[in-house]
Design a protein around this motif. Structure first.
Motif, PDB file in Angstrom:
ATOM      1  N   GLU A  87     128.397  62.321  47.912  1.00  0.00           N
ATOM      2  CA  GLU A  87     128.552  61.015  47.000  1.00  0.00           C
ATOM      3  C   GLU A  87     129.003  61.544  45.612  1.00  0.00           C
ATOM      4  OE1 GLU A  87     126.518  56.844  46.073  1.00  0.00           O
ATOM      5  OE2 GLU A  87     125.561  58.203  47.415  1.00  0.00           O
ATOM      6  N   GLU A 123     133.378  59.251  54.352  1.00  0.00           N
ATOM      7  CA  GLU A 123     132.371  58.056  54.338  1.00  0.00           C
ATOM      8  C   GLU A 123     132.079  57.598  52.926  1.00  0.00           C
ATOM      9  OE1 GLU A 123     127.822  56.641  56.084  1.00  0.00           O
ATOM     10  OE2 GLU A 123     128.948  58.669  56.643  1.00  0.00           O
ATOM     11  N   THR A 124     131.570  58.796  52.163  1.00  0.00           N
ATOM     12  CA  THR A 124     131.194  58.294  50.628  1.00  0.00           C
ATOM     13  C   THR A 124     132.623  57.744  49.972  1.00  0.00           C
ATOM     14  OG1 THR A 124     131.387  60.602  50.027  1.00  0.00           O
ATOM     15  CG2 THR A 124     129.298  59.751  50.873  1.00  0.00           C
ATOM     16  N   LYS A 169     132.807  54.255  50.893  1.00  0.00           N
ATOM     17  CA  LYS A 169     131.859  53.513  50.568  1.00  0.00           C
ATOM     18  C   LYS A 169     131.747  53.201  48.984  1.00  0.00           C
ATOM     19  CE  LYS A 169     127.813  54.439  52.335  1.00  0.00           C
ATOM     20  NZ  LYS A 169     126.835  55.354  52.424  1.00  0.00           N
TER      21      LYS A 169
END
Length: 356
Positions: free
Chosen positions: A281, A308-309, A312
């Protein structure tokens, strides 16, 4: 008569400077690739790095191998080779030369072979010969931040290649109106083009996949790239030149200690994150700064967690993105040797992907 000749480190040294090499109708390796293979810290002295196929006395084809190691859960190290290049001249096809090259590699590496980034024609051969099984593919996302038609379209059609200068002008005009729409987080980061002591200590203490790259491996990648920014290798059919090509580490420190680092390559405004260590992240928060600083037009990430991060956090913010996939093939005997429970978790840069 077909004769297969293998070149190890000693025989490959100076090979591209020989009269025989200059007289070949096509080049079986570039100078930069040869030097990179010779300096590969995982290549043993007896490893065959390049197989040459001669039809009588004429060079008819070749197969390149990138030696590597994989570690089992019990700590055992198994030496293997990535198939890196495979080519047979049209003048000599129909004589099973490609199969003979593969059989030579199979014998030399005790059946321990892996392949990725293969062409459709090579894939048809690998499947036809019957010695390989599929491994799970890696999913990727390609993010587009700017118009990049001058790089994308010429490979699709010769018409665009002849008009590349107009495509560049179009890109420049359109991109003037497309801003980088994210600033990223405010961590101070450092860019380096070598692995210093602090970065080396950090890398060597990280949890890694079975390939288990260390600081020496990464320094080799930085010092011996396969792409030249000065000239293209004549008569060589694989990648040897790029107008712009850079590899560098991005690291972030807290209390004078590195907390995350990732290895990037940039080729003609195309960014790839080849390896990363640390919080995904936080890395996705640093990427907008790297993208803006290097004027990146597109970025490709083959890591589910990092993608994914990025999704997101909605940063960096692309104007368009599309899914991609990378396939892997493994020799059936090598797959059996590693066992059913072996975790084939490859990183973006594993294989020859780091070099092109």
């Amino acid at each position: 008569m077909i004769n297969i000749v293998g070149l190890n480190k000693a025989r490959l040294e100076g090979f591209t400077k020989t009269e025989a090499f200059r007289n070949f109708e096509f080049a079986p390796i570039s100078e930069l690739r040869a030097q990179s293979h010779i300096h590969n810290p995982r290549a043993l002295n007896d490893d065959i790095l390049l197989f040459l196929a001669y039809d009588d006395e004429q060079l008819a084809g070749y197969l390149g191998i990138l030696p590597d190691d994989v570690r089992m859960k019990n700590g055992e190290k198994i030496h293997f080779g990535w198939l890196s290049t495979l080519f047979v001249s049209e003048k000599h096809r129909g004589k099973q030369i490609a199969q003979k090259l593969l059989y030579a590699a199979e014998k030399s590496y005790d059946q321990n072979l892996l392949i990725t980034e293969f062409t459709p024609s090579a894939e048809r051969l690998y499947r036809k010969i019957g010695m390989f099984d599929d491994l799970a593919s890696k999913n990727a996302i390609r993010y587009y931040y700017k118009s990049n038609l001058a790089e994308l379209l010429p490979s699709k059609n010769n018409f665009f290649g002849r008009n590349k200068i107009w495509l560049k002008r179009w890109d420049n005009l359109v991109n003037f109106f497309i801003p980088y729409r994210s600033k990223g987080i405010n961590n101070l980061y450092k860019i380096t083009r070598s692995v210093d002591g602090n970065l080396s200590d950090f890398i060597n203490h990280q949890h890694k996949n079975p390939i288990a790259r260390n600081a020496a491996d990464f320094q080799w990648m930085l010092e011996f790239p396969w792409l030249s920014t000065e000239k293209e290798e004549p008569n060589y059919l694989f990648s040897s030149y790029s107008e712009d090509y850079r590899m560098f580490w991005v690291s972030v420190c807290e209390n004078q200690k590195i907390i995350l680092a990732f290895l990037c390559s940039v080729r003609n405004s195309h960014l790839k994150v080849l390896y990363y260590f640390g919080n995904a992240e936080k890395i996705s928060g640093i990427l907008p700064k790297v993208i803006k600083k290097n004027k990146i037009k597109m970025m490709t990430i083959y890591d589910d967690k990092l993608n994914e991060t990025i999704g997101k956090n909605k940063m960096p913010k692309p104007i368009y993105k599309r899914p991609m996939q990378r396939s892997y093939l493994i020799h059936k005997a090598f797959k059996a040797k590693l066992g059913k429970d072996f975790n084939f978790h490859f990183t973006d840069g594993d294989g020859d992907f780091s070099f092109t």
